[in-house]
Design a protein around this motif. Structure first.
Motif, PDB file in Angstrom:
ATOM      1  N   THR A  23     -46.753 -13.548  57.028  1.00 29.41           N
ATOM      2  CA  THR A  23     -47.337 -14.806  57.916  1.00 29.41           C
ATOM      3  C   THR A  23     -48.282 -14.005  59.101  1.00 29.41           C
ATOM      4  OG1 THR A  23     -47.193 -16.829  59.132  1.00 29.41           O
ATOM      5  CG2 THR A  23     -45.475 -15.210  59.392  1.00 29.41           C
ATOM      6  N   ALA A  24     -47.635 -13.097  59.814  1.00 29.80           N
ATOM      7  CA  ALA A  24     -48.397 -12.231  60.762  1.00 29.80           C
ATOM      8  C   ALA A  24     -49.448 -11.416  60.429  1.00 29.80           C
ATOM      9  CB  ALA A  24     -47.206 -11.522  61.278  1.00 29.80           C
ATOM     10  N   ALA A  25     -49.384 -10.712  58.900  1.00 26.70           N
ATOM     11  CA  ALA A  25     -50.320  -9.867  58.307  1.00 26.70           C
ATOM     12  C   ALA A  25     -51.746 -10.788  58.091  1.00 26.70           C
ATOM     13  CB  ALA A  25     -49.888  -9.002  57.633  1.00 26.70           C
ATOM     14  N   VAL A  65     -44.976  -5.545  60.663  1.00 22.94           N
ATOM     15  CA  VAL A  65     -43.765  -5.209  61.526  1.00 22.94           C
ATOM     16  C   VAL A  65     -43.478  -6.183  62.545  1.00 22.94           C
ATOM     17  CG1 VAL A  65     -44.901  -3.486  63.019  1.00 22.94           C
ATOM     18  CG2 VAL A  65     -42.614  -3.255  62.402  1.00 22.94           C
ATOM     19  N   GLU A  66     -44.726  -6.954  63.314  1.00 24.29           N
ATOM     20  CA  GLU A  66     -44.691  -7.780  64.017  1.00 24.29           C
ATOM     21  C   GLU A  66     -43.734  -9.068  63.610  1.00 24.29           C
ATOM     22  OE1 GLU A  66     -45.619  -7.264  67.512  1.00 24.29           O
ATOM     23  OE2 GLU A  66     -45.364  -5.442  66.275  1.00 24.29           O
ATOM     24  N   GLY A  67     -44.249  -9.423  62.383  1.00 22.37           N
ATOM     25  CA  GLY A  67     -43.510 -10.616  61.959  1.00 22.37           C
ATOM     26  C   GLY A  67     -42.136 -10.346  61.570  1.00 22.37           C
ATOM     27  N   LYS A  68     -41.703  -9.302  61.020  1.00 24.32           N
ATOM     28  CA  LYS A  68     -40.516  -8.780  60.650  1.00 24.32           C
ATOM     29  C   LYS A  68     -39.583  -8.765  62.128  1.00 24.32           C
ATOM     30  CE  LYS A  68     -41.221  -7.448  56.369  1.00 24.32           C
ATOM     31  NZ  LYS A  68     -41.160  -6.229  55.487  1.00 24.32           N
ATOM     32  N   LYS A  69     -40.086  -8.243  63.363  1.00 26.00           N
ATOM     33  CA  LYS A  69     -39.140  -8.037  64.290  1.00 26.00           C
ATOM     34  C   LYS A  69     -38.661  -9.523  64.810  1.00 26.00           C
ATOM     35  CE  LYS A  69     -42.743  -9.056  67.942  1.00 26.00           C
ATOM     36  NZ  LYS A  69     -43.788  -8.388  68.725  1.00 26.00           N
ATOM     37  N   THR A  70     -38.997 -10.529  64.396  1.00 28.45           N
ATOM     38  CA  THR A  70     -38.585 -11.832  64.854  1.00 28.45           C
ATOM     39  C   THR A  70     -37.150 -11.900  64.274  1.00 28.45           C
ATOM     40  OG1 THR A  70     -39.765 -13.200  63.087  1.00 28.45           O
ATOM     41  CG2 THR A  70     -40.958 -12.886  65.105  1.00 28.45           C
ATOM     42  N   MET A  71     -36.845 -11.316  63.356  1.00 26.38           N
ATOM     43  CA  MET A  71     -35.236 -11.371  62.913  1.00 26.38           C
ATOM     44  C   MET A  71     -34.581 -10.802  63.966  1.00 26.38           C
ATOM     45  SD  MET A  71     -35.475  -9.952  59.104  1.00 26.38           S
ATOM     46  CE  MET A  71     -36.544  -8.315  59.241  1.00 26.38           C
ATOM     47  N   GLY A  72     -34.797 -10.049  64.847  1.00 27.59           N
ATOM     48  CA  GLY A  72     -34.211  -9.593  66.193  1.00 27.59           C
ATOM     49  C   GLY A  72     -34.149 -10.517  67.242  1.00 27.59           C
ATOM     50  N   GLY A 115     -38.215  -3.885  58.297  1.00 25.52           N
ATOM     51  CA  GLY A 115     -37.200  -4.545  58.932  1.00 25.52           C
ATOM     52  C   GLY A 115     -36.442  -4.342  60.044  1.00 25.52           C
ATOM     53  N   LEU A 116     -35.949  -2.784  59.604  1.00 23.32           N
ATOM     54  CA  LEU A 116     -35.029  -2.144  60.555  1.00 23.32           C
ATOM     55  C   LEU A 116     -36.266  -1.813  61.845  1.00 23.32           C
ATOM     56  CD1 LEU A 116     -32.317   0.067  59.437  1.00 23.32           C
ATOM     57  CD2 LEU A 116     -33.797   0.860  61.517  1.00 23.32           C
ATOM     58  N   ILE A 117     -37.256  -1.275  61.438  1.00 24.07           N
ATOM     59  CA  ILE A 117     -38.308  -0.705  62.678  1.00 24.07           C
ATOM     60  C   ILE A 117     -38.394  -1.972  63.595  1.00 24.07           C
ATOM     61  CG2 ILE A 117     -40.554   0.140  62.966  1.00 24.07           C
ATOM     62  CD1 ILE A 117     -40.016   1.804  60.290  1.00 24.07           C
ATOM     63  N   GLY A 118     -38.881  -3.082  62.772  1.00 24.13           N
ATOM     64  CA  GLY A 118     -39.309  -4.190  63.469  1.00 24.13           C
ATOM     65  C   GLY A 118     -38.416  -4.693  64.449  1.00 24.13           C
TER      66      GLY A 118
END
Ligand SMILES: Cc1ncc(COP(=O)(O)O)c(C=O)c1O
Ligand SMILES: [Zn+2]
Length: 391
Positions: A114-116, A209-216, A240-243
Motif C-alpha cells: 500500500t505504501a510502495a 519498509v515504511e508500510g511494514k513499520k506500522t506493525m510496530g 518486517g523486522l527492519i521496519g
C-alpha cells in the motif's frame, strides 16, 4: 515550510542523503534508503488520543508514512490476540499472536505494497515489477490493480498455486522461473531499465519498509502505549523486522518510548537460514545460503539484501536468531489452529516452535509479554497443509 511528510531519503549504511521528491531506489553504495520525517512536527498531531477517531487502517499513522493520494484496500490494524491455551503449553501466560493473515491478500505484504504503490502512483509509474517468494507478488498485483497500474510479477515456478492464481486474477503479468527468488531478482534487475519498470523489489525502493513499520506502531497502540518484551518474527528478506525497529526509533524520537526495545527474534527455516548462520558465527553480514529449500516459501530468501541491517537490529535489541524445521512448522500450525482458531502460514507457525524453544531454554521468562507474528493466512498454502493434515 514544506508540508511533505518525507523530508528526505537517507542511506541506511553510509548516511548519504537523497531527494525524496523524485524516484529513488538504492544508494550509490548499493544499500537501502530510509525515509526520514520531521518527527517533531509529526509528534504534534500523532498521539494516542488522536488515534481514537482515525480510520482503522495503517494510514491512521499518516504523519509517518509517504505522501500522495493513498492506494488502500483497508490494510493494517490486524487483531492482537491473547493465546492463553497455547501459552499454557509453554508456560508463557502473556503470549499473543498478531494475526497478519487478516490483511487484504492474506499477508503482511499488503502493508508494504500500500505504501510502495501509493508512492509509485504519485511518481507516475506505468508498470511496477518485483521478484517474490509468493505473498509479496499477490499484494503488489492487488495494489497495482487498485491503482490502475500494470504489474509484472516474477516468481519461482514452485511458488504455492494460490499466489500464482491471485496475481493472474489481479491482471498482472506472471513470469515463472525455475530457480529461487534471487534468480527472479536478477531477472527484474536485467530488464527494468529497458522495459521502463518501476522496481519494487524488497528494500530496492524505500517505501515498503515504511508500510511494514506500522506493525510496530500498532503493537504500541494495541498494548495501550507500551511495547512487548519479546517479538518473534519469521524472517526472509527481513523487511518486517527492519521496519518495526525503524518504527521504534521514530517512536523514541517522538517521545513515545524510551531507549528500551523489545528483544527481536529472527525465526528462519532450517533449509534456508543465512541470518541464523551469520548470527551464530557473530558476523556483521550474511553469506548466500546454498541449496535453499523450505515449504515456508516466504522464508526461502538465500541472500537477503538487508542482512547487515537485520543482524545489527538483533544485536541492538539483545535479540537472537534460530531455526525451525518444516515438520516442526506444520505440527505447530496444527496446534495453533486447533488450540486457538488461527490458521497460520507455515512462516507464522514457525514462531510458535521458536517461542517454545526459547521458553524452555529460559531465554524468555514466564512473566514476559511475547508477541508471535503470524505473517500470513494458512489458506494460501494448500499444498503444504494437504500433506500435513491427511489424518
Ligand atoms: C508469510 C510470510 N512470512 C514471512 C515472510 C518474510 O518476510 P520478510 O521479507 O519481511 O522477512 C514472507 C515473505 O515472503 C511471507 O510471505
Ligand atoms: Zn550508501
Amino acid at each position: 515550510m514544506s508540508k511533505r511528510n518525507v523530508v528526505e531519503l537517507e542511506c541506511s549504511a553510509c548516511g548519504k542523503k537523497y531527494d525524496a521528491r523524485v524516484e529513488q531506489h538504492l544508494c550509490t553504495c548499493g544499500k537501502p534508503l530510509f525515509a526520514r520525517y520531521d518527527l517533531k512536527r509529526a509528534a504534534g498531531t500523532l498521539t494516542l488520543a488522536s488515534l481514537v477517531n482515525r480510520p482503522r487502517t495503517l494510514w491512521r499513522y499518516a504523519e509517518v508514512l509517504p505522501d500522495g493520494a493513498v492506494v488502500t484496500l483497508g490494510e493494517g490494524m490486524t487483531p492482537l490476540l491473547r493465546v492463553a491455551r497455547l501459552g499454557a503449553t509453554m508456560k508463557l501466560p502473556r503470549l499473543y499472536v498478531k494475526d497478519e493473515g487478516l490483511n487484504p491478500t492474506g499477508s503482511f505484504k499488503a502493508r508494504g505494497m500500500t505504501a510502495a504503490v501509493t508512492r509509485a502512483k504519485q511518481l507516475v509509474a506505468k508498470t511496477v515489477a518485483a521478484p517474490t517468494a509468493g505473498n509479496a507478488g499477490g499484494a503488489l498485483a492487488a495494489y497495482a490493480a487498485a491503482a490502475g497500474i500494470s504489474a509484472v510479477i516474477v516468481m519461482p515456478a514452485d511458488t504455492p498455486a494460490a499466489n500464482v492464481m491471485e496475481c493472474r486474477a489481479f491482471g498482472a503479468q506472471v513470469v515463472l522461473l525455475d530457480g529461487l527468488i534471487s534468480d527472479c531478482g536478477k531477472y527484474v534487475a536485467e530488464r527494468k531499465d529497458r522495459e521502463g519498470w518501476y522496481d519494487v523489489s524488497t528494500l530496492k525502493e524505500p517505501y515498503r519498509v515504511e508500510g511494514k513499520k506500522t506493525m510496530g506502531y500498532e503493537l504500541w497502540e494495541q498494548f495501550g502505549g507500551k511495547l512487548p518484551d519479546v517479538i518473534l518474527y519469521p524472517t526472509g528478506g527481513g523487511v518486517g523486522l527492519i521496519g518495526m525497529c525503524k518504527g521504534f526509533d521514530e517512536m523514541q524520537e517522538m517521545g513515545w518510548i524510551g531507549p528500551e526495545r523489545p528483544r527481536m527474534v529472527a525465526v528462519q527455516a532450517e533449509g534456508c537460514a543465512p541470518i541464523v548462520k551469520a548470527w551464530k558465527e557473530e558476523r556483521v553480514a550474511a553469506e548466500f545460503f546454498a541449496n535453499a529449500a523450505t515449504l515456508a516459501s516466504g522464508l526461502r530468501v538465500p541472500g537477503p539484501l538487508g542482512d547487515v541491517l537485520i543482524l545489527r537490529m538483533l544485536r541492538q535489541t539483545r535479540g537472537t536468531a534460530l531455526t525451525v524445521t518444516d515438520e516442526e512448522m506444520l505440527e505447530a500450525g496444527r496446534e495453533l489452529a486447533s488450540l486457538e482458531g488461527i490458521f497460520a502460514a507455515p512462516e507464522g507457525a514457525a514462531t510458535v516452535v521458536a517461542a517454545r524453544k526459547l521458553a524452555d531454554s529460559g531465554w524468555i521468562k514466564a512473566e514476559e509479554t511475547v508477541v508471535l507474528f503470524n505473517t500470513g493466512t494458512g489458506y494460501k498454502y494448500a499444498e503444504a497443509w494437504q500433506r500435513a493434515l491427511r489424518s
